[in-house]
Enzyme design. Structure first.
Site, mmCIF file in Angstrom:
data_model
loop_
_atom_site.group_PDB
_atom_site.id
_atom_site.type_symbol
_atom_site.label_atom_id
_atom_site.label_comp_id
_atom_site.label_asym_id
_atom_site.label_seq_id
_atom_site.Cartn_x
_atom_site.Cartn_y
_atom_site.Cartn_z
ATOM 1 N N ILE A 34 -8.903 13.153 116.926
ATOM 2 C CA ILE A 34 -8.151 12.308 117.860
ATOM 3 C C ILE A 34 -8.136 12.975 119.228
ATOM 4 C CG2 ILE A 34 -6.636 11.071 116.227
ATOM 5 C CD1 ILE A 34 -4.491 13.232 116.850
ATOM 6 N N TYR A 142 7.691 13.395 103.994
ATOM 7 C CA TYR A 142 6.382 13.913 103.602
ATOM 8 C C TYR A 142 6.109 13.559 102.135
ATOM 9 C CZ TYR A 142 2.725 17.481 102.902
ATOM 10 O OH TYR A 142 1.559 18.146 102.608
ATOM 11 N N LYS A 146 3.425 10.976 100.345
ATOM 12 C CA LYS A 146 2.431 11.495 99.394
ATOM 13 C C LYS A 146 2.506 10.762 98.049
ATOM 14 C CE LYS A 146 0.287 14.514 101.947
ATOM 15 N NZ LYS A 146 -1.068 14.183 102.423
HETATM 16 N N1 SER Z 1 1.931 23.026 103.022
HETATM 17 C C1 SER Z 1 2.669 21.787 102.983
HETATM 18 C C2 SER Z 1 3.951 21.911 103.721
HETATM 19 O O1 SER Z 1 4.549 22.959 103.655
HETATM 20 C C3 SER Z 1 2.962 21.395 101.558
HETATM 21 O O2 SER Z 1 1.942 20.655 101.024
HETATM 22 O O3 SER Z 1 4.378 20.982 104.317
#
Ligand code: SER
Length: 316
Positions: A34, A142, A146
């Site tokens: 990007i 997050y 996922k």
């Molecule tokens: N390494 C990532 C994080 O700490 C975890 O998948 O957000």
């Protein structure tokens, strides 16, 4: 794999994975990036690159058509702590972006790799040797993206036959491109401090165990799962993979084997600590071992030796 598009090629995983794919395959390995995160140096010079913003379906489709892409590595994401600060953007990149990738893959018959994470698990999941198939109830954005991404990827496989595959990465540790805004980042930062001779201020408390992996193993996992014969697959999105589990005190004492005067103090970050507390201590990766032969090569000690050596070579 012949022609590969790596979306997020200048990020923590992409910068190394793109180079590794170029060393293995003779086709077009396109570095998607990007604006503001252009490839530089060897990454820029060793193969084609293209502006591919994952939120722009047309850019993905045009690049896939131009380079006759058969495999897409979808590595665009915000890591866990940043995603808490920008949940709307995390959804846009993680979910709207994945939807764009899957739609292009459906139309152009591409295989798709999208990394998942230990972050899919939450405080109701079993903490130790967390099984492959268990409760996934994350409370972070997050983790929400996922888990949703795993479900959507499996849906595209079952409903449309798109060859989607994924692994749940632990914290990835590397001396090349630093991570940005993850909960497991401390396990990278600690090596930089140790090599520089600084006292490390650890944002995660003693006794907080998380799964970790050295990047060479992580890259191998991402490649081996896409090359695996799917005949043995019971799972697809996404496989637990594991290599080592430690808390800050254990990694610090391992570093002291090689840098005896290394010092660490705890300065716990409540956001990262809360995220870490909700994640597993360790994962059970039996299914990945059985279904496609996963096996890590690095343990904590061999990783520490290599990290210190490579950071010193870099002049850190
Ligand atoms: N390494 C990532 C994080 O700490 C975890 O998948 O957000």
């Amino acid at each position: 794999m012949k022609n590969v598009l790596v979306i997020g090629s200048t990020g923590q995983i992409g910068s190394e994975l793109t180079m590794k794919l170029r060393s293995l395959y003779s086709g077009n390995i396109v570095a998607g990036y990007i604006a503001g995160a252009e490839p530089k140096g060897e990454l820029k010079e060793s193969g084609p690159s293209a502006i591919v913003d994952i939120t722009n379906a047309q850019q993905i489709a045009e690049t896939v058509a131009k380079y006759e892409i058969d495999t897409i590595y979808n590595l665009a994401a915000l890591l866990s702590a940043v995603a808490e600060a920008k949940p709307q953007l995390a959804w846009k990149i993680g979910m709207d972006g994945l939807f764009n990738v899957l739609e292009v893959a459906r139309e152009k018959e591409c295989a798709v790799f999208t990394p998942s994470s230990i972050g899919v698990f939450g405080s109701n999941s079993p903490k130790d040797k967390t099984p492959q198939d268990t409760i996934r109830n994350p409370k972070t954005m997050y983790g929400v993206t996922k888990v949703s991404g795993e479900l959507l990827s499996d849906y595209y496989f079952t409903r449309f036959g798109v060859d989607t595959r994924s692994v749940r990465f632990p914290g990835l540790i590397s001396y090349v491109t630093p991570p940005g805004g993850g909960t497991t980042d401390y396990a990278v930062d600690i090596y930089y401090s140790a090599v520089k001779g600084e006292t490390f201020k650890c944002p995660i408390s003693e006794g907080t165990f998380m799964d970790m992996m050295y990047m060479p193993d992580g890259l191998r996992a991402a490649i081996e799962i896409m090359e695996a014969d799917p005949a043995k697959f019971v799972h697809r999105n996404s496989f637990n993979i594991a290599a080592m589990s430690f808390d800050p005190a254990i990694i610090a004492s391992n570093i002291r084997k090689y840098i005896p005067d290394f010092k660490m103090e705890y300065e716990v970050d409540p956001l990262r600590q809360a995220i870490a507390d909700s994640w597993p201590n360790s994962l059970d990766d039996t299914c990945a071992r059985q279904e496609w032969g996963w096996k890590p090569e690095y343990d904590l000690d061999s990783m520490t030796r290599d990290m210190i050596e490579k950071l010193r070579e870099k002049g850190i």
